[in-house]
Design an enzyme around this catalytic site. Structure first.
Site, PDB file in Angstrom:
ATOM      1  CB  SER A   7      -0.924  -0.027   1.200  1.00 61.36           C
ATOM      2  OG  SER A   7      -0.018  -0.312   2.514  1.00 61.36           O
ATOM      3  CD  GLU A   9       1.353   8.815   4.487  1.00 64.58           C
ATOM      4  OE1 GLU A   9       1.073   8.215   5.525  1.00 64.58           O
ATOM      5  OE2 GLU A   9       2.283   9.565   4.720  1.00 64.58           O
ATOM      6  CG  ASP A 101       1.592  15.712  13.391  1.00 62.18           C
ATOM      7  OD1 ASP A 101       1.886  14.985  14.280  1.00 62.18           O
ATOM      8  OD2 ASP A 101       2.061  15.586  12.062  1.00 62.18           O
ATOM      9  CG  PHE A 210      10.380  13.031   7.914  1.00 63.60           C
ATOM     10  CD1 PHE A 210       9.951  14.532   8.008  1.00 63.60           C
ATOM     11  CD2 PHE A 210      10.484  12.518   6.541  1.00 63.60           C
ATOM     12  CE1 PHE A 210       9.567  14.892   6.868  1.00 63.60           C
ATOM     13  CE2 PHE A 210      10.215  13.124   5.457  1.00 63.60           C
ATOM     14  CZ  PHE A 210       9.491  14.534   5.658  1.00 63.60           C
ATOM     15  CG  HIS A 259       1.528   1.901   4.329  1.00 57.41           C
ATOM     16  ND1 HIS A 259       0.399   2.076   3.687  1.00 57.41           N
ATOM     17  CD2 HIS A 259       1.510   3.333   4.762  1.00 57.41           C
ATOM     18  CE1 HIS A 259      -0.102   3.212   3.615  1.00 57.41           C
ATOM     19  NE2 HIS A 259       0.678   4.118   4.365  1.00 57.41           N
TER      20      HIS A 259
END
Length: 288
Positions: A7, A9, A101, A210, A259
């Site tokens: 999958s 994003e 967030d 990140f 993912h």
């Protein structure tokens, strides 16, 4: 070893150039046959309308199963559920339910008095509608707001008990981080699928930022590897090799789903999937 289910994003575009990048990303990755794709919210829910538009367009133009991100940030309960119901009316039946967030400039998440106070409350409300398959986030390493790993596991268990059917983890750099978390979840009685999140490292400096923001541990050997690769101009080659090796380690450890956080930059993700034996199912060259 069979090829994994995959999958992707994506994030919604906020400029014309970003829009071109999104559609090139979808066009390039859709033929790989993902189980689903997800579309994010910006920090503080800033891309709510753009997310909705991207979700509908991807589903309509590419026939993909799209999971829309939905957060608790800066919206009332009624407003959040109205967004959810609008997704259902558009044929979107999967939601990635997250706390979200805080808005830019705010240090910590603070719920609105009339809003959802946590992802658990959001999952409960979505489950009560009976309209969605709900996925949630999970942290294989310490969440910035969690005191320890045990708290991460306990919180995930609450979300599963509230009605979530699966979890997608934050990215990590070593397979053992995921395996330790998976084992701890099993000991806690969590039997829902936990899908590891993979970050192809398009920019090491960006990945480093990140990681600091979300609590992902950065191994020293990885710092050294990218420093060496930068001197030789081989960062992309290293990134592809490392992500492919990470995925292979996960698959050998019993993982069946992966993912990918594409950052709307598809080439590394595509190359990693090819290396894992995932071949395009159809050509979408002529899809508008």
């Amino acid at each position: 070893m069979p090829a994994p289910r995959i999958s992707f994003e994506f994030f919604p575009p906020q400029t014309l150039d970003a829009s071109f990048r999104l559609w090139e990303t979808v066009r390039m990755l859709a033929p790989l046959g993902p189980e689903f794709v997800s579309v994010t919210y910006g920090a503080g829910g800033t891309t709510r309308k753009l997310t909705h538009e991207a979700v509908e367009a991807i589903g309509a133009n590419y026939g993909l199963n799209v999971a829309a991100h939905l957060t608790c940030v800066d919206a009332s309960r009624a407003e959040t559920l109205a967004v959810a119901h609008s997704y259902a009316e558009a044929g979107v039946t999967e939601i990635v339910a997250l706390r979200g967030d805080p808005p830019r400039g705010e240090g910590r998440f603070a719920p609105r008095p009339d809003g959802f106070a946590s992802s658990v409350e959001l999952v409960e409300a979505l489950a009560a509608t009976g309209r969605f398959r709900i996925r949630v986030g999970a942290y294989p390493e310490a969440h910035p707001d969690a005191p320890d790993m045990a708290a991460n596991v306990a919180w995930l268990k609450r979300k599963i008990e509230a009605g979530a059917s699966s979890a997608i983890t934050q990215f990590f750099f070593e397979a053992e981080s995921f395996f330790r978390f998976r084992d701890a979840c099993e000991r806690a009685g969590i039997d829902a699928p936990i899908i590891p999140g993979i970050l192809p490292i398009i920019s090491w400096s960006g990945a480093r930022r990140f990681a600091e923001r979300c609590g992902a541990r950065v191994p020293e050997w990885l710092e050294r590897a990218f420093a060496t690769a930068a001197r030789d101009g081989r960062e992309d080659l290293l990134a592809t090799a490392l992500a492919t090796e990470l995925c292979d380690d996960l698959l050998r450890g019993g993982v069946e789903d992966l993912h990918f956080y594409t950052l709307n930059r598809p080439h590394l993700t595509r190359d990693i999937c090819f290396a894992l034996g995932i071949a395009p199912e159809v050509s979408l060259q002529n899809v508008a």
